[in-house]
Design a protein around this motif. Structure first.
Motif, mmCIF file in Angstrom:
data_model
loop_
_atom_site.group_PDB
_atom_site.id
_atom_site.type_symbol
_atom_site.label_atom_id
_atom_site.label_comp_id
_atom_site.label_asym_id
_atom_site.label_seq_id
_atom_site.Cartn_x
_atom_site.Cartn_y
_atom_site.Cartn_z
ATOM 1 N N GLU A 12 0.833 -1.211 0.000
ATOM 2 C CA GLU A 12 0.000 0.000 0.000
ATOM 3 C C GLU A 12 0.866 1.258 0.000
ATOM 4 O OE1 GLU A 12 -3.442 0.311 -0.201
ATOM 5 O OE2 GLU A 12 -3.359 -1.830 -0.629
ATOM 6 N N THR A 71 -6.388 6.191 -0.247
ATOM 7 C CA THR A 71 -7.249 5.304 -1.037
ATOM 8 C C THR A 71 -8.639 5.899 -1.221
ATOM 9 O OG1 THR A 71 -7.940 4.021 0.896
ATOM 10 C CG2 THR A 71 -6.011 3.232 -0.320
ATOM 11 N N MET A 79 -6.136 3.295 -8.262
ATOM 12 C CA MET A 79 -5.454 2.734 -7.090
ATOM 13 C C MET A 79 -5.152 1.249 -7.302
ATOM 14 S SD MET A 79 -4.209 3.876 -4.334
ATOM 15 C CE MET A 79 -3.269 3.068 -3.061
#
Length: 122
Positions: A12, A71, A79
Motif C-alpha cells: 500500500e 485510497t 489505485m
C-alpha cells in the motif's frame, strides 16, 4: 494463508508512492501522498523505534491512516493499478525527501526546546 499485514502495508505504501508520481492522481491526493510516502519510506522515524511503545505507535497509526485516506482520494481503478505495480516491484523505494523532512522536524523540535529552556538556565 494470505499476505501478512506488514506485506500489505508495504504494498500500500509503495502504491501511494507510485500515485504521487503519476499525473493522473488528483492533486489533493498527490499533496497528501507526498507526505505519507516520504514518511513511510524514510529510513528515519519521527519518533525513534527505541522509545518504548511510542516509537512503534507512530508507524502503526500514522502510516495506515495516511494510506487509508489516500485510497479514499484516488479513483478505485487507478489505485488498483498502482497496487498491481507495487506488488510486482521487487524492491522497496527509499525516500530521501522523507529523511530530510524527519531530520528537519527533529531539528525544529530541538531548537524549540532549546529556545524555551535557555531562559530558565540563565
Amino acid at each position: 494463508m494470505g499476505p501478512s499485514l506488514a506485506h500489505r502495508l508495504r504494498i500500500e505504501t509503495h502504491a501511494v508512492w507510485l500515485a504521487v508520481r503519476d499525473p493522473r492522481t488528483p492533486w489533493p491526493a498527490r499533496a497528501l501522498g507526498m507526505i505519507v510516502a516520504a514518511y513511510a519510506l524514510s529510513p528515519i522515524d519521527l519518533i525513534p523505534d527505541v522509545i518504548p511503545v511510542l516509537g512503534l505507535l507512530d508507524d502503526a497509526l500514522l502510516i495506515p491512516a495516511g494510506v487509508w485516506l489516500m485510497t479514499r482520494l484516488i479513483p478505485a481503478a487507478l489505485m488498483a493499478e498502482f497496487r498491481a505495480t507495487a506488488e510486482q516491484a521487487a524492491e522497496r523505494p527509499v525516500s530521501r525527501t522523507g529523511v530530510v523532512l524527519v531530520v528537519a522536524t527533529w531539528i525544529a523540535v530541538l531548537v524549540a526546546l532549546w529556545w524555551l529552556l535557555r531562559g530558565r538556565w540563565d
